[in-house]
Enzyme design. Structure first.
Site, PDB file in Angstrom:
ATOM      1  N   TYR A 106       0.869  -1.174   0.000  1.00  0.00           N
ATOM      2  CA  TYR A 106       0.000   0.000   0.000  1.00  0.00           C
ATOM      3  C   TYR A 106       0.910   1.230   0.000  1.00  0.00           C
ATOM      4  CZ  TYR A 106      -3.427   3.455   1.633  1.00  0.00           C
ATOM      5  OH  TYR A 106      -4.223   4.573   1.767  1.00  0.00           O
ATOM      6  N   ASP A 149      -2.288  -1.462  -3.925  1.00  0.00           N
ATOM      7  CA  ASP A 149      -2.618  -0.088  -4.287  1.00  0.00           C
ATOM      8  C   ASP A 149      -1.295   0.673  -4.314  1.00  0.00           C
ATOM      9  OD1 ASP A 149      -3.448   2.486  -4.554  1.00  0.00           O
ATOM     10  OD2 ASP A 149      -4.585   2.575  -2.679  1.00  0.00           O
ATOM     11  N   HIS A 252     -12.038   2.085  -4.605  1.00  0.00           N
ATOM     12  CA  HIS A 252     -11.265   1.176  -5.461  1.00  0.00           C
ATOM     13  C   HIS A 252     -12.087  -0.080  -5.752  1.00  0.00           C
ATOM     14  CE1 HIS A 252      -7.143   2.979  -4.697  1.00  0.00           C
ATOM     15  NE2 HIS A 252      -7.813   3.488  -3.682  1.00  0.00           N
TER      16      HIS A 252
END
Length: 261
Positions: A106, A149, A252
């Site tokens: 992330y 991500d 998302h």
């Protein structure tokens, strides 16, 4: 063969029902979550175990960040790294029985101003990416899959308007360059774009858009990469756009790929 999915869930406790629905409807063998926003001990594991996801590794913190890997397949905790020394739960790795290592990342979003002098968060993002590059240089990854991500849409067709987003955090040339350097250092192959080489692809739509679907101002911030030694085993990439329209969605949506390994 196994299928892996990656999803920034934006609070695993708030969206436990959405995770369960994905696990039932898509049944990936492995689901990597980002922005779980939960201490590890408070992740609702019993609900996921009831659906066949008996294996789990995670790093968490209260209210922020957090990464988790849920798996039907046996996995071993393969550690984590505190990139850029931020003290954030932004990376965890797991190893499958076949020796494949899965890295779940992330990357920091980087705030709103793409200038490290004016915005400490942007500097932290660039430093995080630089350390990823250096780590991959120092310890060349092999038989590895990297998902998460990454908070960068690298290609012109990964955003709704290349020209309008050149000065917007997530698509600025300096971020794209830093991400490319990390990718090159590990000889990572972008599996999604290996499968879907042409056309606009998005995995994120802002909460600020009144009608995200009609406006369709998306960005591809979520990625599945594999090291070059196993990249040819990757296929069947998909981005689950309809999930952005689920009740109380994350901003998302999941990205999936299958691997013949």
């Amino acid at each position: 063969m196994f299928t892996i999915a990656t999803w920034n869930i934006n609070s695993v406790r708030l969206r436990e029902g959405l995770v369960a629905r994905l696990l039932v409807e898509e049944a990936p063998d492995i689901l990597c979550l980002q922005e779980t926003k939960s201490p590890v001990e408070k992740i609702p594991l019993e609900a996921f175990r009831a659906l066949g996801y008996d294996h789990f590794v995670a790093r968490g913190q209260k209210g922020y960040n957090g990464v988790a890997i849920l798996s039907k397949l046996p996995i071993q905790d393969a550690g984590d790294r505190d990139y850029a020394g931020l003290g954030h739960a932004r990376h965890v790795a797991a190893r499958l029985e076949n020796g494949v290592t899965i890295h779940n990342f992330y990357v920091p979003a980087g705030g709103d101003i793409p200038d490290r002098e004016q915005n400490i968060k942007f500097g932290q993002k660039l430093d995080f990416l630089t350390e990823m590059r250096d780590a991959f240089h120092a310890d060349k990854p092999a038989r590895s899959i990297m998902v998460g991500d990454l908070n960068i849409a690298p290609r012109e067709d990964d955003v709704w308007s290349h020209k309008q987003l050149l000065k917007i955090v997530s698509h600025t040339p300096i971020e794209v360059e830093h991400l490319g350097a990390a990718q090159d250092a590990g000889k990572w192959v972008d599996i999604t774009r290996q499968d879907i080489p042409q056309g606009l692809l998005y995995s994120w739509w802002s909460y600020r858009a009144r009608d995200w679907d009609a406006a369709d101002k998306g960005r591809r911030l979520d990625h599945i990469w594999a090291t070059s030694d196993i990249a040819n085993a990757g296929h069947a990439s998909r981005i689950l756009r309809p999930l952005r329209g689920w009740q109380q969605p994350s901003d998302h949506v999941p990205v999936l790929a299958s691997f013949d390994l």
